[in-house]
Design an enzyme around this catalytic site. Structure first.
Site, PDB file in Angstrom:
ATOM      1  N   PHE A  12      -1.510   5.002   5.472  1.00 23.98           N
ATOM      2  CA  PHE A  12      -1.598   5.505   6.851  1.00 23.98           C
ATOM      3  C   PHE A  12      -2.503   6.753   6.908  1.00 23.98           C
ATOM      4  CE2 PHE A  12       1.039   8.403   9.773  1.00 23.98           C
ATOM      5  CZ  PHE A  12       0.250   8.145  10.886  1.00 23.98           C
ATOM      6  N   THR A  36       2.081   0.321  -1.432  1.00 26.57           N
ATOM      7  CA  THR A  36       2.534   0.476  -0.030  1.00 26.57           C
ATOM      8  C   THR A  36       1.357   0.450   0.941  1.00 26.57           C
ATOM      9  OG1 THR A  36       2.533   2.907  -0.177  1.00 26.57           O
ATOM     10  CG2 THR A  36       4.629   1.799  -0.613  1.00 26.57           C
ATOM     11  N   SER A  76       1.151   8.116  -2.615  1.00 31.14           N
ATOM     12  CA  SER A  76       2.600   8.178  -2.883  1.00 31.14           C
ATOM     13  C   SER A  76       3.330   7.308  -1.875  1.00 31.14           C
ATOM     14  CB  SER A  76       3.149   9.608  -2.731  1.00 31.14           C
ATOM     15  OG  SER A  76       4.561   9.612  -2.972  1.00 31.14           O
ATOM     16  N   TYR A 146      11.388  11.970  -4.415  1.00 31.20           N
ATOM     17  CA  TYR A 146      10.203  12.349  -3.639  1.00 31.20           C
ATOM     18  C   TYR A 146      10.085  13.873  -3.567  1.00 31.20           C
ATOM     19  CZ  TYR A 146       6.949  12.324   0.373  1.00 31.20           C
ATOM     20  OH  TYR A 146       5.874  12.497   1.221  1.00 31.20           O
TER      21      TYR A 146
END
Ligand code: UDP
Length: 312
Positions: A12, A36, A76, A146
């Site tokens: 994104f 991802t 990530s 995370y």
């Protein structure tokens, strides 16, 4: 011509950064292992003469031929369900991946900006969160993989700055939204928008009184660009300080799609879910002359258009 390596390029934020640096006239190397990210986010760049893509996992040794001026480390898993499903990859990319990229920056004499997060503040006891606050993180909770990887990343980045004189930048990113979010990444906005478009009830976790502050992606990219080009090496929060409860946020999305039949249903609050979050953006204002410009109404409208297209 300046050359920049962007990791997490198919994600994104990474894909929007690729667009911005291409527009600014850089040569862009996008890197992603696609666990991802999606090539759909950068497909339009493949025909551009200044863009190349390397399918690579930055947790393994990273090689880039020739000169390199800038690195942006945005690889990530980044949504709570992603890092719950991929806890070890999440820790590796924040630690080993960061180490590889700092080493690459040192070898190339490049400036590096690492993507940190409001999660370094954990479930905060200081509100709003300023950069001096050390945070309240549970290291062994579900979010620990995370949060601690990102905290380690900040520490290692500062160590490279202090020991090797490397030019480093650290951005602490607060909740961000916009086109190219994965519709099923489990975060509040993609979940609510997908549910609303499909005519399903919106799933609010807990009683919905927890707060977040949502920043439109274009504002975030502008802040990151300014930080990279600044001479400031300490962490800077970038986010929109307009705070809202999650229940009100769900209601805003119901109004946006204009479907009066939609209901809200309540589900269990995930463990260690932060109760409130709002960035103190004084530093970004003072140092970068930056503040968020796109209000939620406009940002949500643009994001809704994208989700409608993707989910049709
Ligand atoms: N949330 C929710 N329903 C959902 C997804 C998320 O109520 O379907 C809540 C979540 O518990 C949190 C907030 O929305 O309090 C923001 O969650 P998100 O996963 O977007 O990001 P976070 O800020 O927690 O990392």
């Amino acid at each position: 011509m300046k050359k920049v390596l962007i990791t997490g390029a198919a994600g994104f934020l990474g894909s929007h950064l690729c667009d911005r640096f291409i527009t600014e006239g850089f040569k862009v190397i996008g890197m992603d292992n696609l666990i991802t990210g999606s090539l759909r986010n950068i497909e339009h760049l493949f025909s551009h003469e200044n863009f190349v893509f390397y399918h690579h996992d930055v947790s393994k040794f990273v090689h880039v031929p020739g000169e390199l001026h800038y690195i942006l480390h945005f690889a990530s898993p980044a949504s709570p369900i992603d890092y719950l499903q991929m806890p070890i990859q999440t820790m590796k990319v924040g630690s080993l991946g960061t180490h590889n990229l700092l080493g690459l920056a040192k070898a190339k004499n490049a400036r590096i900006l690492v993507a940190s997060t409001s999660e370094v503040y954990g479930d905060p006891e200081v509100h709003p969160q300023n950069e001096e606050y050390w945070g309240n993180v549970n290291p062994i909770g579900p979010r620990g993989v995370y949060d601690e990887a990102k905290r380690f990343q900040e520490a290692l980045t500062m160590a490279y700055h202090n020991v090797h004189g490397l030019e480093t930048r650290i951005v602490r990113i607060f909740n961000t939204y916009g086109p190219r979010m994965r519709t099923n990444d489990g975060r509040a906005l993609p979940a609510f928008l997908s549910q609303a478009i499909n005519g399903e009830p919106l799933t609010v976790f807990g009683d919905g009184s927890q707060t977040r502050s949502f920043c439109y992606v274009d504002d975030l990219v502008e802040g990151i660009y300014r930080l990279l080009m600044s001479d400031y090496h300490l962490p800077v929060n970038i986010g929109n300080p307009d705070e809202i409860t999650i229940k009100e946020f769900a209601e805003e999305i119901i109004n946006l799609v204009e479907d009066k039949e939609l209901e809200i249903i309540y589900k269990d609050l995930p463990k260690d879910d932060p109760k409130k979050r709002r960035p103190d953006t004084t530093k970004a204002k003072q140092i970068l002359g930056w503040e968020a410009k796109v209000d939620r109404k406009e940002g949500l409208r643009r994001t809704y258009e994208y989700f409608k297209k993707v989910l049709k």
